[in-house]
Design an enzyme around this catalytic site. Structure first.
Site, mmCIF file in Angstrom:
data_model
loop_
_atom_site.group_PDB
_atom_site.id
_atom_site.type_symbol
_atom_site.label_atom_id
_atom_site.label_comp_id
_atom_site.label_asym_id
_atom_site.label_seq_id
_atom_site.Cartn_x
_atom_site.Cartn_y
_atom_site.Cartn_z
ATOM 1 N N HIS A 4 -7.735 4.343 5.572
ATOM 2 C CA HIS A 4 -6.659 3.084 4.941
ATOM 3 C C HIS A 4 -5.640 3.628 4.601
ATOM 4 C CE1 HIS A 4 -5.633 0.587 1.829
ATOM 5 N NE2 HIS A 4 -6.422 -0.716 2.044
ATOM 6 N N ASN B 141 -10.134 -3.758 -1.255
ATOM 7 C CA ASN B 141 -10.433 -3.553 -2.687
ATOM 8 C C ASN B 141 -12.265 -5.255 -2.934
ATOM 9 O OD1 ASN B 141 -9.164 -6.402 -4.684
ATOM 10 N ND2 ASN B 141 -7.671 -5.032 -2.827
ATOM 11 N N GLU C 127 -3.122 3.206 2.650
ATOM 12 C CA GLU C 127 -2.531 4.240 1.096
ATOM 13 C C GLU C 127 -2.718 5.385 1.232
ATOM 14 O OE1 GLU C 127 -4.413 1.650 -2.331
ATOM 15 O OE2 GLU C 127 -4.443 3.678 -3.374
ATOM 16 N N HIS D 114 0.871 -1.369 0.047
ATOM 17 C CA HIS D 114 -0.579 0.766 0.042
ATOM 18 C C HIS D 114 0.781 1.457 -0.202
ATOM 19 C CE1 HIS D 114 -2.405 -3.268 2.746
ATOM 20 N NE2 HIS D 114 -2.744 -3.090 1.479
HETATM 21 S S1 SF4 Z 1 -4.695 -3.359 -5.721
HETATM 22 FE FE1 SF4 Z 1 -4.191 -1.815 -7.633
HETATM 23 S S2 SF4 Z 1 -2.620 -0.574 -6.563
HETATM 24 FE FE2 SF4 Z 1 -3.073 -2.372 -5.388
HETATM 25 S S3 SF4 Z 1 -1.536 -3.797 -5.004
HETATM 26 FE FE3 SF4 Z 1 -2.975 -4.594 -6.595
HETATM 27 S S4 SF4 Z 1 -2.261 -3.479 -9.036
HETATM 28 FE FE4 SF4 Z 1 -1.452 -2.657 -6.796
#
Ligand code: SF4
Length: 293
Positions: free
Chosen positions: A133, A231, A135, A83
Site C-alpha cells: 500500500h 479502508n 501509505e 496517503h
Molecule cells: S482514512 Fe484516516 S488517515 Fe486516511 S485520509 Fe482519512 S483521516 Fe487520513
C-alpha cells in the site's frame, strides 16, 4: 427496500483536505495539477477531478519516474496524495522544478513523525499494514533502514532478531482488534516494545458505524468505494464477519436488483474516499428496489 445509511459514510477529513488542496491549486482549471499516483483511492472522483485539470501521473504506488510534459498554456503544480510519500520521493518530486503542495493527510503525517523520531533514537520500527500500500511504502521511507512490515500477527515470528527497543505503529486503516493481537505477539517475542495507536479516528468511526448498521437490523450490507481503497476493503471484510451478505460496489451500476430484492433492509456505508454523489445515487437505486418477500 428500506435503506439505512451509516452516519460516517463517505469522505473523511483527510480526503476532504487533499481534494481541497488540489482544487485550490487548480483554480477551476486555470492551472494544471499533477498528482503523483491517485490523489485518493476512488477512480470516479479522480475522473470528476480531471475536468478541473487535476491529473494523475506516475503509478499506483508513487514509485515510478514521472514524465511531466511542459505546458505552454498554463502553470502547473505537483500535489502529494492523501496517503503521503517517502522523504526520497518528496526530494524527487521537488527536483522536478514545479511548485509543490502537500496533500498528505495529517493523520498519516503523525505516523511518519513517530517513525522518524524513533528511528533517529535508535529504535527498530515495526509497521502493521499492507507492504504494497502506498501509505506503508511512504512510511517505510522514514524508518531509516530500521523498518519492518507485518501484515498479520503470525508474521511476528518471521521477524529477524531485533536487539534493542522497538516502536510499533499501524497503517491508518487497519482493524483495531488485529492491531492489538500484533502488539500482544510482538511484546511476547521482544522485551522493549512501545506501541502507538495510529489507526485514525475516521477508520475507527466507520468500523463502529458498520456494527451499528447490523444492530439496527440491516439484513444485507452494501459497501461503496474503490477496489484499491484499503479502508473500503476493510469495511467489506468487517461486514462479512458480522454474518451479513455483503456487496462491495464502486457505483450503482454494480448493484444486482434481482439479488437485493430478497432483502427488506439494506445497510449502506462507504469508504473514506467515496464521494457523496455516488453514495446518494446508490441509496436512491436501492430504495427503488421492490422487495420480493
Ligand atoms: S482514512 Fe484516516 S488517515 Fe486516511 S485520509 Fe482519512 S483521516 Fe487520513
Amino acid at each position: 427496500m428500506k435503506v439505512i445509511r451509516a452516519k460516517s459514510a463517505g469522505f473523511c477529513w483527510g480526503v476532504e483536505r487533499a481534494v481541497q488542496v488540489a482544487r485550490e491549486e487548480a483554480q477551476g482549471g486555470q492551472k494544471r495539477v499533477y498528482t503523483d499516483g491517485p490523489l485518493i483511492h476512488n477512480s470516479q472522483m479522480m475522473k470528476a477531478l480531471s475536468s478541473e485539470d487535476i491529473r494523475e501521473v506516475g503509478d499506483y504506488n508513487s514509485q515510478s519516474q514521472i514524465d511531466i510534459a511542459p505546458s505552454n498554456e498554463k502553470d502547473s503544480v505537483v500535489v502529494v496524495r492523501a496517503h503521503g510519500i517517502s522523504p526520497e520521493r518528496r526530494k524527487y518530486l521537488k527536483q522536478l522544478g514545479l511548485p509543490f503542495r502537500d496533500g498528505t493527510c495529517p493523520d498519516v503525517g503523525i505516523i511518519a513523525g513517530k517513525i522518524k523520531l524513533h528511528a533517529e533514537k535508535g529504535f527498530h520500527v515495526v509497521i502493521f499494514g499492507d507492504p504494497e500500500h502506498p501509505e506503508v511504502i511512504g512510511l517505510m521511507g522514514y524508518a531509516n533502514e530500521k523498518g519492518h512490515v507485518v501484515s498479520h500477527a503470525d508474521d511476528i515470528e518471521s521477524l529477524p532478531a531485533l536487539n534493542g527497543k522497538i516502536a510499533l505503529v499501524s497503517q491508518s486503516t487497519m482493524f483495531t482488534h488485529e492491531y492489538k493481537e500484533v502488539a500482544q505477539q510482538l511484546k511476547e517475542r521482544f522485551e522493549e516494545v512501545v506501541v502507538f495507536d495510529t489507526i485514525c479516528g475516521a477508520t475507527k468511526e466507520r468500523q463502529s458505524d458498520l456494527i451499528l448498521l447490523v444492530e439496527q437490523g440491516a439484513e444485507v450490507i452494501v459497501v461503496i468505494g474503490g477496489k484499491h481503497s484499503a479502508n473500503t476493503r476493510k469495511l467489506a471484510k468487517l461486514a462479512t464477519a458480522q454474518g451479513r451478505p455483503t456487496f462491495h460496489i464502486e457505483t450503482s451500476k454494480d448493484l444486482d436488483p434481482n439479488v437485493l430484492s430478497n432483502y427488506q433492509i439494506a445497510g449502506v456505508t462507504a469508504g473514506a474516499s467515496t464521494p457523496e454523489f455516488i453514495i446518494r445515487e446508490v441509496c436512491e437505486v436501492l430504495e427503488q428496489i421492490e422487495t420480493k418477500i
